[in-house]
Design a protein around this motif. Structure first.
Motif, PDB file in Angstrom:
ATOM      1  N   ASP A  96       0.814  -1.216   0.000  1.00 40.40           N
ATOM      2  CA  ASP A  96       0.000   0.000   0.000  1.00 40.40           C
ATOM      3  C   ASP A  96       0.849   1.268   0.000  1.00 40.40           C
ATOM      4  OD1 ASP A  96      -2.293  -1.491  -0.031  1.00 40.40           O
ATOM      5  OD2 ASP A  96      -2.657  -1.349   2.127  1.00 40.40           O
ATOM      6  N   HIS A  97       2.101   1.168   0.424  1.00 42.09           N
ATOM      7  CA  HIS A  97       3.001   2.326   0.396  1.00 42.09           C
ATOM      8  C   HIS A  97       3.885   2.346  -0.843  1.00 42.09           C
ATOM      9  CE1 HIS A  97       1.962   4.311   4.079  1.00 42.09           C
ATOM     10  NE2 HIS A  97       2.106   3.216   4.796  1.00 42.09           N
ATOM     11  N   GLY A  98       3.616   1.441  -1.807  1.00 44.65           N
ATOM     12  CA  GLY A  98       4.271   1.578  -3.099  1.00 44.65           C
ATOM     13  C   GLY A  98       5.286   0.524  -3.469  1.00 44.65           C
ATOM     14  N   HIS A  99       5.372  -0.582  -2.703  1.00 44.47           N
ATOM     15  CA  HIS A  99       6.312  -1.645  -3.054  1.00 44.47           C
ATOM     16  C   HIS A  99       6.113  -2.055  -4.504  1.00 44.47           C
ATOM     17  CE1 HIS A  99       8.837  -5.201  -2.401  1.00 44.47           C
ATOM     18  NE2 HIS A  99       7.961  -5.849  -3.153  1.00 44.47           N
ATOM     19  N   PRO A 100       7.190  -2.200  -5.252  1.00 45.44           N
ATOM     20  CA  PRO A 100       8.594  -2.342  -4.834  1.00 45.44           C
ATOM     21  C   PRO A 100       9.381  -1.034  -4.754  1.00 45.44           C
ATOM     22  CG  PRO A 100       8.350  -2.937  -7.123  1.00 45.44           C
ATOM     23  CD  PRO A 100       6.959  -2.647  -6.640  1.00 45.44           C
ATOM     24  N   ALA A 101       8.877   0.082  -5.319  1.00 45.40           N
ATOM     25  CA  ALA A 101       9.611   1.346  -5.264  1.00 45.40           C
ATOM     26  C   ALA A 101       8.646   2.499  -5.483  1.00 45.40           C
ATOM     27  CB  ALA A 101      10.725   1.376  -6.320  1.00 45.40           C
ATOM     28  N   ARG A 102       8.933   3.601  -4.835  1.00 52.50           N
ATOM     29  CA  ARG A 102       8.099   4.786  -4.982  1.00 52.50           C
ATOM     30  C   ARG A 102       8.971   6.035  -4.960  1.00 52.50           C
ATOM     31  NH1 ARG A 102       4.127   6.312  -0.402  1.00 52.50           N
ATOM     32  NH2 ARG A 102       4.149   8.231  -1.625  1.00 52.50           N
ATOM     33  N   ILE A 103       8.398   7.120  -5.433  1.00 50.12           N
ATOM     34  CA  ILE A 103       9.066   8.413  -5.392  1.00 50.12           C
ATOM     35  C   ILE A 103       8.780   9.089  -4.054  1.00 50.12           C
ATOM     36  CG2 ILE A 103       9.115  10.727  -6.418  1.00 50.12           C
ATOM     37  CD1 ILE A 103      10.357   8.636  -8.212  1.00 50.12           C
TER      38      ILE A 103
ATOM     39  N   VAL B 115       9.749  13.064  -2.603  1.00 52.22           N
ATOM     40  CA  VAL B 115      10.389  14.340  -2.937  1.00 52.22           C
ATOM     41  C   VAL B 115      10.012  15.359  -1.872  1.00 52.22           C
ATOM     42  CG1 VAL B 115      10.452  16.243  -4.614  1.00 52.22           C
ATOM     43  CG2 VAL B 115      10.434  13.879  -5.409  1.00 52.22           C
ATOM     44  N   PRO B 116      10.950  16.153  -1.372  1.00 53.16           N
ATOM     45  CA  PRO B 116      10.613  17.148  -0.355  1.00 53.16           C
ATOM     46  C   PRO B 116       9.670  18.214  -0.889  1.00 53.16           C
ATOM     47  CG  PRO B 116      12.895  17.410  -1.093  1.00 53.16           C
ATOM     48  CD  PRO B 116      12.401  16.125  -1.666  1.00 53.16           C
ATOM     49  N   ALA B 117       8.669  18.557  -0.077  1.00 54.74           N
ATOM     50  CA  ALA B 117       7.722  19.657  -0.309  1.00 54.74           C
ATOM     51  C   ALA B 117       6.761  19.411  -1.460  1.00 54.74           C
ATOM     52  CB  ALA B 117       8.458  20.980  -0.533  1.00 54.74           C
ATOM     53  N   ALA B 118       6.713  18.205  -2.005  1.00 54.55           N
ATOM     54  CA  ALA B 118       5.822  17.922  -3.134  1.00 54.55           C
ATOM     55  C   ALA B 118       4.476  17.397  -2.631  1.00 54.55           C
ATOM     56  CB  ALA B 118       6.454  16.889  -4.063  1.00 54.55           C
ATOM     57  N   PRO B 119       3.391  17.701  -3.353  1.00 47.84           N
ATOM     58  CA  PRO B 119       2.096  17.093  -3.013  1.00 47.84           C
ATOM     59  C   PRO B 119       2.185  15.569  -3.054  1.00 47.84           C
ATOM     60  CG  PRO B 119       1.824  18.860  -4.621  1.00 47.84           C
ATOM     61  CD  PRO B 119       3.298  18.630  -4.484  1.00 47.84           C
ATOM     62  N   GLY B 120       1.397  14.922  -2.205  1.00 50.61           N
ATOM     63  CA  GLY B 120       1.473  13.472  -2.098  1.00 50.61           C
ATOM     64  C   GLY B 120       1.273  12.748  -3.413  1.00 50.61           C
ATOM     65  N   VAL B 121       0.393  13.265  -4.288  1.00 53.65           N
ATOM     66  CA  VAL B 121       0.118  12.564  -5.539  1.00 53.65           C
ATOM     67  C   VAL B 121       1.297  12.586  -6.498  1.00 53.65           C
ATOM     68  CG1 VAL B 121      -2.383  12.843  -5.475  1.00 53.65           C
ATOM     69  CG2 VAL B 121      -0.970  14.651  -6.458  1.00 53.65           C
ATOM     70  N   LEU B 122       2.264  13.488  -6.285  1.00 55.55           N
ATOM     71  CA  LEU B 122       3.470  13.495  -7.121  1.00 55.55           C
ATOM     72  C   LEU B 122       4.533  12.543  -6.596  1.00 55.55           C
ATOM     73  CD1 LEU B 122       3.868  17.277  -8.062  1.00 55.55           C
ATOM     74  CD2 LEU B 122       2.600  15.468  -9.229  1.00 55.55           C
ATOM     75  N   ASN B 123       4.325  12.004  -5.405  1.00 56.78           N
ATOM     76  CA  ASN B 123       5.225  10.981  -4.859  1.00 56.78           C
ATOM     77  C   ASN B 123       4.718   9.608  -5.330  1.00 56.78           C
ATOM     78  OD1 ASN B 123       7.020  12.687  -3.344  1.00 56.78           O
ATOM     79  ND2 ASN B 123       5.327  13.016  -1.921  1.00 56.78           N
ATOM     80  N   THR B 124       4.877   9.369  -6.612  1.00 53.69           N
ATOM     81  CA  THR B 124       4.263   8.230  -7.294  1.00 53.69           C
ATOM     82  C   THR B 124       4.643   6.899  -6.654  1.00 53.69           C
ATOM     83  OG1 THR B 124       4.418   9.520  -9.326  1.00 53.69           O
ATOM     84  CG2 THR B 124       3.945   7.173  -9.557  1.00 53.69           C
ATOM     85  N   LYS B 125       3.639   6.046  -6.481  1.00 47.89           N
ATOM     86  CA  LYS B 125       3.867   4.698  -5.943  1.00 47.89           C
ATOM     87  C   LYS B 125       3.915   3.676  -7.086  1.00 47.89           C
ATOM     88  CE  LYS B 125       0.366   4.920  -2.899  1.00 47.89           C
ATOM     89  NZ  LYS B 125      -0.489   4.593  -1.722  1.00 47.89           N
ATOM     90  N   TRP B 126       4.473   2.500  -6.782  1.00 52.38           N
ATOM     91  CA  TRP B 126       4.564   1.372  -7.727  1.00 52.38           C
ATOM     92  C   TRP B 126       5.226   1.820  -9.040  1.00 52.38           C
ATOM     93  CZ3 TRP B 126      -0.675   2.815  -6.254  1.00 52.38           C
ATOM     94  CH2 TRP B 126      -1.040   2.295  -5.018  1.00 52.38           C
ATOM     95  N   VAL B 127       6.381   2.476  -8.909  1.00 58.13           N
ATOM     96  CA  VAL B 127       7.048   3.067 -10.077  1.00 58.13           C
ATOM     97  C   VAL B 127       7.510   1.969 -11.035  1.00 58.13           C
ATOM     98  CG1 VAL B 127       9.017   4.433 -10.856  1.00 58.13           C
ATOM     99  CG2 VAL B 127       7.761   5.106  -8.796  1.00 58.13           C
ATOM    100  N   ALA B 128       7.253   2.180 -12.322  1.00 55.85           N
ATOM    101  CA  ALA B 128       7.659   1.229 -13.354  1.00 55.85           C
ATOM    102  C   ALA B 128       8.684   1.822 -14.321  1.00 55.85           C
ATOM    103  CB  ALA B 128       6.442   0.762 -14.151  1.00 55.85           C
ATOM    104  N   ARG B 129       8.626   3.159 -14.513  1.00 58.94           N
ATOM    105  CA  ARG B 129       9.471   3.744 -15.559  1.00 58.94           C
ATOM    106  C   ARG B 129       9.804   5.183 -15.208  1.00 58.94           C
ATOM    107  NH1 ARG B 129       9.932   2.252 -21.124  1.00 58.94           N
ATOM    108  NH2 ARG B 129      10.668   3.951 -22.476  1.00 58.94           N
ATOM    109  N   LEU B 130      11.080   5.565 -15.424  1.00 61.93           N
ATOM    110  CA  LEU B 130      11.542   6.930 -15.250  1.00 61.93           C
ATOM    111  C   LEU B 130      12.163   7.385 -16.559  1.00 61.93           C
ATOM    112  CD1 LEU B 130      13.378   6.607 -11.782  1.00 61.93           C
ATOM    113  CD2 LEU B 130      11.089   7.514 -12.185  1.00 61.93           C
TER     114      LEU B 130
END
Length: 408
Positions: free
Chosen positions: A379-386, A388-403
């Protein structure tokens, strides 16, 4: 006794008058101005001109201006801004309702327009009342995560704010001289707000203000706790993120969206299946599993999660690979650029998001692999999430697949 609301004698409350209306108006003047400013700052925090996926207000035109790119310092900036915006908005509800009650006879004044100035005042009043109700109702529904209104909250609240605040400014300019005069005079002027046939008073005007103030204080006390952890959060009875932590252990802090709700297939996030795709200069691409990421230099950052609904957590201890180091892997060793982030989530808003170069370059910005000493939970984004300081929560993307790094 008059039976029609269009008759002045229909409105018999002895409390109504310029003094009470002026006191409530002055409170709203400061409060609503702060709400509008923090709302614009919240809009700016999304960096809406960076990428279309960040901008939920299409065709905004000149209304979408903002004066600076969103910074990463202080790291609690968005948490403070959105906490003030939401908590103040809810706290002002009794004041707004009392103000509307105090001026309701004006909505039924005949004739509708006695002069051009009077017509402008009536129009601004209608826009003001309608805009105020729209903004406060949609704001409260968003805080409660009840999306009963048609369409997306972001454009509705954004455009509604401009209509409301424009009417508010026009009304304030027209009424400020009378309000100032009413507050300074000992004897109240006779206006259409003063009943020609007042009923017997049961409470004084100052008593009415104490009643309104008590209502605001109660709403403040049952909302503000969503910005804190521990005992204080349990006082946030009117907030969906009030109460105790949703679970125990290092991952036991608030979230909006579960992995099940986002449609994340556990098979996609397993050690065997999941790979992070990183794309950079001239199409240079690397693919990394969790084991390979864990072999890279790891760093820690103490950062909160703060969301547009006003709730936030205290600083959590995140650990992972710096975004700037991932950019260096694909050809951006010296000056990391913007990054486009894509999630395994296939539906819903913000499954893709863009971050500015200053956010990528900040050494606290991580592709987080663990939090508070343990691997991320699903629920917190395993295996990896973004993170970032001072960013809105929705920009701290969970379940990251591609950068994808590069100028956006």
């Amino acid at each position: 006794m008059a039976r029609s609301p269009f008759a002045p004698s229909f409105w018999r409350s002895p409390l109504r008058g310029p003094w009470l209306t002026s006191v409530l108006g002055v409170v709203l003047l400061g409060g609503i101005t702060l709400l509008f400013v923090t709302g614009l700052l919240s809009y700016a925090a999304y960096n809406p001109d960076l990428s279309p996926v960040n901008d939920k207000t299409p065709d905004k035109g000149v209304l979408g201006f903002y004066l600076f790119s969103w910074p990463t310092d202080p790291h609690w900036l968005y948490r403070l801004n959105q906490g003030v915006h939401v908590t103040l908005g809810i706290t002002l509800i009794p004041v707004l309702l009392a103000k509307l009650w105090s001026v309701v006879p004006k909505l039924f004044t005949l004739p509708p327009a006695r002069s051009l100035a009077h017509a402008l005042e009536r129009i601004s009043l209608l826009l003001l009342v309608g805009g105020a109700l729209f903004e406060f109702v949609t704001g409260v529904l968003n805080v409660q995560l009840d999306y009963l209104f048609p369409g997306s909250f972001y454009p509705l609240h954004f455009y509604g704010a401009w209509v409301f605040f424009s009417a508010f400014v026009a009304h304030a300019v027209l009424k400020m001289p009378l309000a100032w005069r009413s507050l300074r005079q000992l004897r109240e002027e006779k206006t259409e707000l003063v009943s020609p046939d007042p009923a017997r008073p049961t409470v004084s005007r100052r008593g009415a203000l104490w009643f309104v103030g008590s209502g605001s204080l109660l709403l403040f006390a049952t909302t503000v706790g969503q910005n804190f952890d521990g005992v204080l959060r349990r006082t946030a009875l009117l907030a969906p993120h009030g109460g105790g932590d949703p679970a125990s252990g290092p991952g036991g802090f608030q979230i909006n969206k579960t992995a099940a709700y986002a449609g994340i297939d556990p098979g996609e996030t397993s050690e065997e299946a999941w790979r992070l795709v990183v794309v950079g200069r001239a199409g240079r691409t690397v693919r990394l599993g969790r084991a390979e990421l864990l072999q890279l230099p790891l760093y820690s950052s103490a950062l909160p999660i703060a969301c547009v609904e006003g709730w936030s957590t205290s600083d959590q201890w995140w650990r992972g690979v710096r975004l700037r180091d991932l950019a260096a892997l694909v050809g951006y060793e010296d000056d990391p650029p913007d990054v486009f982030v894509e999630s395994l989530q296939r539906h819903g808003a913000f499954r893709r998001a863009a971050l500015r170069a200053n956010q990528v370059a900040d050494p606290r910005s991580l592709l987080a692999l663990s939090v508070n000493g343990e691997d991320l939970t699903p629920d917190h984004g395993h295996p990896a999430r973004i993170i970032v300081p001072a960013a809105p929560g929705v920009l701290n993307t969970k379940w990251v697949a591609r950068l994808t790094f590069g100028d956006l």
